[in-house]
Design a protein around this motif. Sequence first.
Motif, PDB file in Angstrom:
ATOM      1  N   TYR A 195     -22.219 -20.562  20.619  1.00 16.02           N
ATOM      2  CA  TYR A 195     -20.958 -20.183  21.261  1.00 16.02           C
ATOM      3  C   TYR A 195     -20.333 -19.035  20.478  1.00 16.02           C
ATOM      4  O   TYR A 195     -20.322 -19.018  19.261  1.00 16.02           O
ATOM      5  CB  TYR A 195     -20.013 -21.375  21.378  1.00 16.02           C
ATOM      6  CG  TYR A 195     -19.668 -22.098  20.102  1.00 16.02           C
ATOM      7  CD1 TYR A 195     -18.390 -22.017  19.544  1.00 16.02           C
ATOM      8  CD2 TYR A 195     -20.609 -22.899  19.449  1.00 16.02           C
ATOM      9  CE1 TYR A 195     -18.061 -22.692  18.380  1.00 16.02           C
ATOM     10  CE2 TYR A 195     -20.297 -23.581  18.284  1.00 16.02           C
ATOM     11  CZ  TYR A 195     -19.026 -23.469  17.754  1.00 16.02           C
ATOM     12  OH  TYR A 195     -18.706 -24.130  16.604  1.00 16.02           O
ATOM     13  N   THR A 196     -19.815 -18.040  21.230  1.00 16.71           N
ATOM     14  CA  THR A 196     -19.480 -16.750  20.639  1.00 16.71           C
ATOM     15  C   THR A 196     -18.027 -16.368  20.879  1.00 16.71           C
ATOM     16  O   THR A 196     -17.507 -16.535  21.991  1.00 16.71           O
ATOM     17  CB  THR A 196     -20.394 -15.657  21.219  1.00 16.71           C
ATOM     18  OG1 THR A 196     -21.752 -15.954  20.883  1.00 16.71           O
ATOM     19  CG2 THR A 196     -20.031 -14.279  20.674  1.00 16.71           C
ATOM     20  N   PHE A 197     -17.410 -15.846  19.841  1.00 12.02           N
ATOM     21  CA  PHE A 197     -16.114 -15.174  19.946  1.00 12.02           C
ATOM     22  C   PHE A 197     -16.335 -13.707  19.633  1.00 12.02           C
ATOM     23  O   PHE A 197     -16.968 -13.373  18.629  1.00 12.02           O
ATOM     24  CB  PHE A 197     -15.111 -15.765  18.951  1.00 12.02           C
ATOM     25  CG  PHE A 197     -13.811 -14.983  18.868  1.00 12.02           C
ATOM     26  CD1 PHE A 197     -12.724 -15.344  19.645  1.00 12.02           C
ATOM     27  CD2 PHE A 197     -13.679 -13.873  18.030  1.00 12.02           C
ATOM     28  CE1 PHE A 197     -11.538 -14.619  19.598  1.00 12.02           C
ATOM     29  CE2 PHE A 197     -12.508 -13.146  17.973  1.00 12.02           C
ATOM     30  CZ  PHE A 197     -11.426 -13.519  18.757  1.00 12.02           C
ATOM     31  N   PHE A 198     -15.811 -12.807  20.482  1.00  7.97           N
ATOM     32  CA  PHE A 198     -15.883 -11.385  20.149  1.00  7.97           C
ATOM     33  C   PHE A 198     -14.564 -10.715  20.506  1.00  7.97           C
ATOM     34  O   PHE A 198     -13.915 -11.055  21.493  1.00  7.97           O
ATOM     35  CB  PHE A 198     -17.075 -10.706  20.827  1.00  7.97           C
ATOM     36  CG  PHE A 198     -16.919 -10.422  22.306  1.00  7.97           C
ATOM     37  CD1 PHE A 198     -16.661  -9.134  22.764  1.00  7.97           C
ATOM     38  CD2 PHE A 198     -17.062 -11.440  23.247  1.00  7.97           C
ATOM     39  CE1 PHE A 198     -16.558  -8.866  24.119  1.00  7.97           C
ATOM     40  CE2 PHE A 198     -16.951 -11.181  24.601  1.00  7.97           C
ATOM     41  CZ  PHE A 198     -16.694  -9.893  25.049  1.00  7.97           C
ATOM     42  N   GLY A 199     -14.173  -9.798  19.655  1.00  6.61           N
ATOM     43  CA  GLY A 199     -12.918  -9.093  19.891  1.00  6.61           C
ATOM     44  C   GLY A 199     -12.222  -8.767  18.589  1.00  6.61           C
ATOM     45  O   GLY A 199     -12.751  -9.000  17.494  1.00  6.61           O
ATOM     46  N   ARG A 200     -11.021  -8.242  18.720  1.00  4.73           N
ATOM     47  CA  ARG A 200     -10.283  -7.832  17.537  1.00  4.73           C
ATOM     48  C   ARG A 200      -9.704  -9.042  16.803  1.00  4.73           C
ATOM     49  O   ARG A 200      -9.609 -10.142  17.359  1.00  4.73           O
ATOM     50  CB  ARG A 200      -9.163  -6.854  17.919  1.00  4.73           C
ATOM     51  CG  ARG A 200      -8.093  -7.435  18.839  1.00  4.73           C
ATOM     52  CD  ARG A 200      -7.095  -6.367  19.241  1.00  4.73           C
ATOM     53  NE  ARG A 200      -6.050  -6.915  20.105  1.00  4.73           N
ATOM     54  CZ  ARG A 200      -4.946  -7.499  19.663  1.00  4.73           C
ATOM     55  NH1 ARG A 200      -4.738  -7.613  18.365  1.00  4.73           N
ATOM     56  NH2 ARG A 200      -4.049  -7.965  20.508  1.00  4.73           N
ATOM     57  N   ALA A 235      -8.163  -6.011   6.975  1.00  5.92           N
ATOM     58  CA  ALA A 235      -8.880  -6.676   5.891  1.00  5.92           C
ATOM     59  C   ALA A 235      -8.240  -7.996   5.522  1.00  5.92           C
ATOM     60  O   ALA A 235      -8.935  -8.970   5.196  1.00  5.92           O
ATOM     61  CB  ALA A 235      -8.948  -5.743   4.670  1.00  5.92           C
ATOM     62  N   ALA A 236      -6.902  -8.068   5.560  1.00  2.00           N
ATOM     63  CA  ALA A 236      -6.202  -9.302   5.201  1.00  2.00           C
ATOM     64  C   ALA A 236      -6.533 -10.419   6.186  1.00  2.00           C
ATOM     65  O   ALA A 236      -6.712 -11.574   5.786  1.00  2.00           O
ATOM     66  CB  ALA A 236      -4.696  -9.060   5.155  1.00  2.00           C
ATOM     67  N   MET A 237      -6.628 -10.077   7.461  1.00  2.00           N
ATOM     68  CA  MET A 237      -6.957 -11.080   8.471  1.00  2.00           C
ATOM     69  C   MET A 237      -8.400 -11.542   8.307  1.00  2.00           C
ATOM     70  O   MET A 237      -8.698 -12.744   8.420  1.00  2.00           O
ATOM     71  CB  MET A 237      -6.742 -10.490   9.863  1.00  2.00           C
ATOM     72  CG  MET A 237      -6.904 -11.487  10.985  1.00  2.00           C
ATOM     73  SD  MET A 237      -5.620 -12.757  10.992  1.00  2.00           S
ATOM     74  CE  MET A 237      -6.004 -13.593  12.533  1.00  2.00           C
ATOM     75  N   ASN A 242     -12.441 -15.690   6.512  1.00  2.00           N
ATOM     76  CA  ASN A 242     -13.466 -16.104   5.550  1.00  2.00           C
ATOM     77  C   ASN A 242     -12.995 -17.293   4.726  1.00  2.00           C
ATOM     78  O   ASN A 242     -13.786 -18.207   4.422  1.00  2.00           O
ATOM     79  CB  ASN A 242     -13.831 -14.930   4.644  1.00  2.00           C
ATOM     80  CG  ASN A 242     -14.869 -14.011   5.268  1.00  2.00           C
ATOM     81  OD1 ASN A 242     -15.916 -14.462   5.739  1.00  2.00           O
ATOM     82  ND2 ASN A 242     -14.578 -12.724   5.302  1.00  2.00           N
ATOM     83  N   GLY A 243     -11.727 -17.299   4.368  1.00  2.00           N
ATOM     84  CA  GLY A 243     -11.180 -18.432   3.635  1.00  2.00           C
ATOM     85  C   GLY A 243     -11.230 -19.718   4.445  1.00  2.00           C
ATOM     86  O   GLY A 243     -11.562 -20.789   3.919  1.00  2.00           O
ATOM     87  N   MET A 244     -10.937 -19.629   5.736  1.00  2.00           N
ATOM     88  CA  MET A 244     -10.984 -20.805   6.601  1.00  2.00           C
ATOM     89  C   MET A 244     -12.408 -21.324   6.763  1.00  2.00           C
ATOM     90  O   MET A 244     -12.635 -22.546   6.839  1.00  2.00           O
ATOM     91  CB  MET A 244     -10.378 -20.488   7.966  1.00  2.00           C
ATOM     92  CG  MET A 244      -8.868 -20.268   7.949  1.00  2.00           C
ATOM     93  SD  MET A 244      -8.190 -19.915   9.595  1.00  2.00           S
ATOM     94  CE  MET A 244      -8.411 -21.504  10.419  1.00  2.00           C
ATOM     95  N   LEU A 245     -13.384 -20.414   6.838  1.00  2.00           N
ATOM     96  CA  LEU A 245     -14.773 -20.850   6.949  1.00  2.00           C
ATOM     97  C   LEU A 245     -15.173 -21.712   5.756  1.00  2.00           C
ATOM     98  O   LEU A 245     -15.887 -22.725   5.911  1.00  2.00           O
ATOM     99  CB  LEU A 245     -15.703 -19.634   7.044  1.00  2.00           C
ATOM    100  CG  LEU A 245     -15.576 -18.754   8.292  1.00  2.00           C
ATOM    101  CD1 LEU A 245     -16.536 -17.577   8.211  1.00  2.00           C
ATOM    102  CD2 LEU A 245     -15.833 -19.563   9.559  1.00  2.00           C
ATOM    103  N   ASP A 246     -14.699 -21.322   4.576  1.00  2.00           N
ATOM    104  CA  ASP A 246     -15.002 -22.100   3.371  1.00  2.00           C
ATOM    105  C   ASP A 246     -14.213 -23.399   3.326  1.00  2.00           C
ATOM    106  O   ASP A 246     -14.766 -24.472   3.022  1.00  2.00           O
ATOM    107  CB  ASP A 246     -14.710 -21.269   2.121  1.00  2.00           C
ATOM    108  CG  ASP A 246     -15.660 -20.073   1.982  1.00  2.00           C
ATOM    109  OD1 ASP A 246     -16.820 -20.191   2.422  1.00  2.00           O
ATOM    110  OD2 ASP A 246     -15.225 -19.033   1.457  1.00  2.00           O
TER     111      ASP A 246
END
Length: 360
Positions: A195-200, A235-237, A242-246
């Motif tokens: 399942y994929t998310f794409f966008g800004r 970059a902050a977002m 990345n922090g949430m993935l961990d």
Amino acid sequence: MNILFVLEHYPPYIGGAETLFGMLAEQLADKGHRVRVITTRFRPDLPVREVRSGVSIQRINCGNRFLFSALAFPAAWRSARWADVIHTTTYNAAPPAWLAARLSGTRAVITFHEFWGDLWLQLPFLSRFQAWAFRVFERFVLNLPFDSYVAVSDFTARTLVQNGVKKEKVIRIYNGLNYDDFTGMEHRPKPGFHYTFFGRLGVSKGLDLLLPAAAELKKTHPQARLRLIIPRRPAAMLARINGMLDELNIRDVTEIHHELSDEDLRELLLTSSCVVIPSYSEGFCFAAAETVAMGIPVISSGRGALVETVGGQFLEMEEMSTVSLARLLRRAAAGDYDTKPIIRYTLRNSIAHYTNFYDQ
């Protein structure tokens, strides 16, 4: 007719709205209109001035989108008396375009891609100050007395009227796609559930719901894979994601892709089981329209204009919650989708409506 566009971004900047206005400007020039564009110089290799396909382009050097509101005014003012109409879009290009039009007495048109209002105060990833500041700026732009307001969906048109714009000043012109780009494409999902998310990386895109929902899905479907096709900026977002993935322990079930070519992007989409669009609101949503055009099932929040652009095989969240989204991901993994008719939003119709609108 002399037409001046004041736009935050313009091709070769990549985006659905940018493609629309690029083709609109070129079509107008091809029909004999004189067209100028004032936009940002978002890459140092781009010329400050050039003529492309009959369109005269001037790029403003500014590294911050908010600076464009101030730095674009001198150029807009110099072209304002030349123009029969000045056309801009939300948000940062609107103030210089309106001021130049007002001072020169030129007809001013704005395209509203969306309007959030109080939703700003409910969105994640924003401080209270940021939410209020964006809300105030959005209201400021809405209150600028443009001659006409173009809404890109019925939902956006209703929202503008509900927030004080006179109904007779609002015209709905849907954004459009070039469906020839999707001819011959075949949805061929890889084995398993991807399942994929794409966008800004926008605060309204529902990533705060999608990532926890992925953690819930991992408990029952450990082989499922989340694909995130996202830019590196802001970059902050990206750092937050990345922090949430961990924190959620889902990095092992997540693929991250950046800056893909159109060919590579569509290959990843066509081999996905479905696309997830859990946005808090959408004024139109090119991602949804493009996904539907490729015949890929969509899991949607159903908020804003998504009820207009999503069709074919789909699932719609009952509420904006991780629980609701995780439930739909499990249904999608089982291939259990709802269906509804597909509506096509063609670029040809969009451009025709704009050109007819200018002639009024």
